[in-house]
Design a protein around this motif. Structure first.
Motif, PDB file in Angstrom:
ATOM      1  N   MET A   1     -21.784  -2.069  13.594  1.00  0.00           N
ATOM      2  CA  MET A   1     -21.046  -2.447  12.381  1.00  0.00           C
ATOM      3  C   MET A   1     -21.500  -1.557  11.219  1.00  0.00           C
ATOM      4  O   MET A   1     -22.695  -1.469  10.932  1.00  0.00           O
ATOM      5  CB  MET A   1     -21.300  -3.914  12.038  1.00  0.00           C
ATOM      6  N   ASN A   2     -20.526  -0.891  10.558  1.00  0.00           N
ATOM      7  CA  ASN A   2     -20.918  -0.024   9.447  1.00  0.00           C
ATOM      8  C   ASN A   2     -21.255  -0.841   8.198  1.00  0.00           C
ATOM      9  O   ASN A   2     -20.984  -2.038   8.126  1.00  0.00           O
ATOM     10  CB  ASN A   2     -19.815   1.000   9.147  1.00  0.00           C
ATOM     11  N   ASP A   3     -21.869  -0.162   7.214  1.00  0.00           N
ATOM     12  CA  ASP A   3     -22.359  -0.860   6.019  1.00  0.00           C
ATOM     13  C   ASP A   3     -21.233  -1.513   5.234  1.00  0.00           C
ATOM     14  O   ASP A   3     -21.381  -2.627   4.719  1.00  0.00           O
ATOM     15  CB  ASP A   3     -23.109   0.125   5.130  1.00  0.00           C
ATOM     16  N   SER A   4     -20.091  -0.821   5.124  1.00  0.00           N
ATOM     17  CA  SER A   4     -18.962  -1.363   4.370  1.00  0.00           C
ATOM     18  C   SER A   4     -18.436  -2.640   5.018  1.00  0.00           C
ATOM     19  O   SER A   4     -18.158  -3.639   4.334  1.00  0.00           O
ATOM     20  CB  SER A   4     -17.842  -0.314   4.278  1.00  0.00           C
ATOM     21  N   LEU A   5     -18.315  -2.623   6.350  1.00  0.00           N
ATOM     22  CA  LEU A   5     -17.838  -3.798   7.070  1.00  0.00           C
ATOM     23  C   LEU A   5     -18.814  -4.959   6.936  1.00  0.00           C
ATOM     24  O   LEU A   5     -18.415  -6.112   6.748  1.00  0.00           O
ATOM     25  CB  LEU A   5     -17.622  -3.449   8.544  1.00  0.00           C
ATOM     26  N   GLN A   6     -20.117  -4.657   6.999  1.00  0.00           N
ATOM     27  CA  GLN A   6     -21.136  -5.696   6.856  1.00  0.00           C
ATOM     28  C   GLN A   6     -21.100  -6.307   5.459  1.00  0.00           C
ATOM     29  O   GLN A   6     -21.223  -7.536   5.302  1.00  0.00           O
ATOM     30  CB  GLN A   6     -22.514  -5.104   7.136  1.00  0.00           C
ATOM     31  N   LYS A   7     -20.910  -5.476   4.442  1.00  0.00           N
ATOM     32  CA  LYS A   7     -20.841  -5.981   3.068  1.00  0.00           C
ATOM     33  C   LYS A   7     -19.642  -6.908   2.889  1.00  0.00           C
ATOM     34  O   LYS A   7     -19.754  -7.979   2.271  1.00  0.00           O
ATOM     35  CB  LYS A   7     -20.741  -4.801   2.094  1.00  0.00           C
ATOM     36  N   ASN A   8     -18.492  -6.505   3.433  1.00  0.00           N
ATOM     37  CA  ASN A   8     -17.294  -7.343   3.340  1.00  0.00           C
ATOM     38  C   ASN A   8     -17.495  -8.665   4.065  1.00  0.00           C
ATOM     39  O   ASN A   8     -17.092  -9.730   3.576  1.00  0.00           O
ATOM     40  CB  ASN A   8     -16.085  -6.615   3.920  1.00  0.00           C
ATOM     41  N   LEU A   9     -18.110  -8.588   5.240  1.00  0.00           N
ATOM     42  CA  LEU A   9     -18.366  -9.809   6.009  1.00  0.00           C
ATOM     43  C   LEU A   9     -19.281 -10.748   5.243  1.00  0.00           C
ATOM     44  O   LEU A   9     -19.071 -11.964   5.222  1.00  0.00           O
ATOM     45  CB  LEU A   9     -18.975  -9.447   7.365  1.00  0.00           C
ATOM     46  N   ASP A  10     -20.310 -10.196   4.602  1.00  0.00           N
ATOM     47  CA  ASP A  10     -21.239 -11.020   3.830  1.00  0.00           C
ATOM     48  C   ASP A  10     -20.514 -11.727   2.684  1.00  0.00           C
ATOM     49  O   ASP A  10     -20.762 -12.919   2.417  1.00  0.00           O
ATOM     50  CB  ASP A  10     -22.373 -10.157   3.274  1.00  0.00           C
ATOM     51  N   LEU A  11     -19.641 -11.011   1.997  1.00  0.00           N
ATOM     52  CA  LEU A  11     -18.877 -11.612   0.897  1.00  0.00           C
ATOM     53  C   LEU A  11     -17.967 -12.733   1.393  1.00  0.00           C
ATOM     54  O   LEU A  11     -17.908 -13.815   0.789  1.00  0.00           O
ATOM     55  CB  LEU A  11     -18.052 -10.535   0.193  1.00  0.00           C
ATOM     56  N   LEU A  12     -17.269 -12.471   2.490  1.00  0.00           N
ATOM     57  CA  LEU A  12     -16.342 -13.472   3.029  1.00  0.00           C
ATOM     58  C   LEU A  12     -17.084 -14.685   3.580  1.00  0.00           C
ATOM     59  O   LEU A  12     -16.634 -15.825   3.423  1.00  0.00           O
ATOM     60  CB  LEU A  12     -15.469 -12.837   4.109  1.00  0.00           C
ATOM     61  N   THR A  13     -18.232 -14.455   4.191  1.00  0.00           N
ATOM     62  CA  THR A  13     -19.044 -15.558   4.701  1.00  0.00           C
ATOM     63  C   THR A  13     -19.560 -16.417   3.553  1.00  0.00           C
ATOM     64  O   THR A  13     -19.554 -17.655   3.627  1.00  0.00           O
ATOM     65  CB  THR A  13     -20.229 -15.021   5.523  1.00  0.00           C
ATOM     66  N   ALA A  14     -19.966 -15.762   2.481  1.00  0.00           N
ATOM     67  CA  ALA A  14     -20.438 -16.495   1.303  1.00  0.00           C
ATOM     68  C   ALA A  14     -19.307 -17.310   0.680  1.00  0.00           C
ATOM     69  O   ALA A  14     -19.512 -18.459   0.257  1.00  0.00           O
ATOM     70  CB  ALA A  14     -21.013 -15.522   0.277  1.00  0.00           C
ATOM     71  N   ALA A  15     -18.114 -16.732   0.641  1.00  0.00           N
ATOM     72  CA  ALA A  15     -16.964 -17.438   0.084  1.00  0.00           C
ATOM     73  C   ALA A  15     -16.642 -18.684   0.902  1.00  0.00           C
ATOM     74  O   ALA A  15     -16.390 -19.762   0.350  1.00  0.00           O
ATOM     75  CB  ALA A  15     -15.749 -16.507   0.038  1.00  0.00           C
ATOM     76  N   ARG A  16     -16.660 -18.550   2.217  1.00  0.00           N
ATOM     77  CA  ARG A  16     -16.378 -19.704   3.077  1.00  0.00           C
ATOM     78  C   ARG A  16     -17.430 -20.789   2.901  1.00  0.00           C
ATOM     79  O   ARG A  16     -17.112 -21.987   2.893  1.00  0.00           O
ATOM     80  CB  ARG A  16     -16.304 -19.255   4.545  1.00  0.00           C
ATOM     81  N   ALA A  17     -18.679 -20.383   2.752  1.00  0.00           N
ATOM     82  CA  ALA A  17     -19.754 -21.358   2.583  1.00  0.00           C
ATOM     83  C   ALA A  17     -19.611 -22.121   1.267  1.00  0.00           C
ATOM     84  O   ALA A  17     -19.854 -23.343   1.218  1.00  0.00           O
ATOM     85  CB  ALA A  17     -21.110 -20.646   2.634  1.00  0.00           C
ATOM     86  N   GLU A  18     -19.215 -21.432   0.205  1.00  0.00           N
ATOM     87  CA  GLU A  18     -19.035 -22.100  -1.086  1.00  0.00           C
ATOM     88  C   GLU A  18     -17.872 -23.091  -1.038  1.00  0.00           C
ATOM     89  O   GLU A  18     -17.974 -24.205  -1.553  1.00  0.00           O
ATOM     90  CB  GLU A  18     -18.804 -21.062  -2.185  1.00  0.00           C
ATOM     91  N   VAL A  19     -16.761 -22.693  -0.421  1.00  0.00           N
ATOM     92  CA  VAL A  19     -15.611 -23.587  -0.308  1.00  0.00           C
ATOM     93  C   VAL A  19     -15.979 -24.830   0.504  1.00  0.00           C
ATOM     94  O   VAL A  19     -15.573 -25.955   0.181  1.00  0.00           O
ATOM     95  CB  VAL A  19     -14.409 -22.864   0.333  1.00  0.00           C
ATOM     96  N   ALA A  20     -16.770 -24.636   1.554  1.00  0.00           N
ATOM     97  CA  ALA A  20     -17.149 -25.748   2.429  1.00  0.00           C
ATOM     98  C   ALA A  20     -18.014 -26.789   1.727  1.00  0.00           C
ATOM     99  O   ALA A  20     -18.173 -27.904   2.230  1.00  0.00           O
ATOM    100  CB  ALA A  20     -17.885 -25.212   3.652  1.00  0.00           C
ATOM    101  N   LYS A  21     -18.575 -26.447   0.555  1.00  0.00           N
ATOM    102  CA  LYS A  21     -19.384 -27.418  -0.183  1.00  0.00           C
ATOM    103  C   LYS A  21     -18.552 -28.605  -0.664  1.00  0.00           C
ATOM    104  O   LYS A  21     -19.077 -29.714  -0.819  1.00  0.00           O
ATOM    105  CB  LYS A  21     -20.046 -26.744  -1.391  1.00  0.00           C
TER     106      LYS A  21
END
Length: 321
Positions: A1-21
């Motif tokens: 996984m390249n750095d750009s893809l990992q950064k995007n995944l981290d952002l999207l994962t964080a967004a999902r976690a916040e919504v799930a609160k």
């Protein structure tokens, strides 16, 4: 996984976690809503009252650093109540534009089928072109503009069913079911304390993890996700199969093909992949296709459902290896 893809995944994962609160027990719904936003599309939310449809849109807007607005559709709602109008100002002796609630980023069109066709149609230009015309002047909407329209499937009295052409404008029909027993217990406990969803959202417990600029960048990064020619042919064959099935009166059109391809890319990004798989397409098939298919009356009378037809078609259309 390249750095750009990992950064995007981290952002999207964080967004999902916040919504799930605050949006409890709707992980699949949140995923489909994020795919809708990432692909600059619109979604139809279908569910009985009280399953967090409004809360979902408000929370997504907060987490993604965007504005949100809400319109309660009623039989007496007029198109100008949505788009806005020019009002004559006696003091300045000129007309002043008063913008309607459509001028936002994420718009919740609550109970859209409560308003007549003329009012429903006021959203069509905004959804397709992201512009609004008021007194011959065309105004641009937010580049991230998305409509989430709600319907109550259990109540049809006093409603105006959406025309097929209008339903086709929605990428997904997202069904919001009741939460399961465990999730409802969690919700009940939170309602008795400071973690009640509405209170948590108001108190800033849910954090914003994206800006409007990052959302645009995320969307542009989807162009790098690979869709193989074999997979594209599979999507086309699947959509075309809905048009030739004996039980189907009206099949899915080219917008369904586009929705499956775009949605597959966004789903791959949410899972940290730079390529789309057949499973991505199969998992999105029902939300994309179900509201675009009209069954023949004789098959409806026999109790056949659109979901059963889609299950059969998914088994019949050859999956690429």
């Amino acid at each position: 996984m390249n750095d750009s893809l990992q950064k995007n995944l981290d952002l999207l994962t964080a967004a999902r976690a916040e919504v799930a609160k605050v949006v409890i027990g709707h992980d699949k719904v949140v995923e489909l809503a994020l795919i809708t936003i990432l692909t600059r599309q619109h979604a139809l939310l279908e569910g009985v009252p009280g399953v967090a449809k409004t809360l979902l849109v408000r929370t997504l807007a907060h987490v993604l650093g965007a504005e949100s607005g809400r319109i309660q559709f009623t039989p007496d709602l007029m198109p100008a109540d949505i788009t806005g109008t020019n009002i004559f100002n006696l003091q300045s002796n000129q007309f002043t534009l008063v913008r309607g609630p459509v001028f936002t980023t994420f718009l919740l069109a609550d109970e859209i089928n409560r308003a007549p066709a003329k009012t429903q149609a006021a959203l069509l230009q905004a959804m397709q072109e992201r512009t609004v015309t008021i007194d011959r002047e065309t105004l641009a909407l937010d580049p991230n503009f998305a409509v989430f329209a709600t319907q109550n499937p259990a109540e049809s009295e006093g409603t105006y069913p959406l025309p097929e052409a209008q339903k086709d404008r929605f990428m997904f029909r997202i069904k919001m079911e009741y939460p399961n027993r465990e999730d409802e217990i969690i919700l009940g406990k939170r309602m008795l304390g400071n973690e009640a969803p509405e209170r948590a959202l108001a108190r800033g417990v849910v954090q914003s993890v994206l800006t409007a600029g990052q959302l645009v960048s995320l969307r542009e990064s989807l162009d790098t996700i690979l869709v193989r020619d074999e997979l594209m042919a599979y999507v086309v064959d699947l959509v075309r199969a809905t048009r030739s099935d004996e039980s189907v009166l009206v099949g899915a059109g080219p917008r369904a093909t586009q929705a499956l391809l775009l949605g597959g890319r966004a789903k791959a990004a949410l899972e940290g992949r730079d390529y789309v798989t057949p499973d991505d397409v199969r998992q999105l098939a029902a939300p994309v296709l179900a509201h675009r298919i009209v069954l023949r009356p004789e098959f409806e009378i026999e109790g056949l459902s659109v979901e059963e037809v889609l299950t059969r078609l998914l088994e019949q259309v050859a999956v690429p290896r």
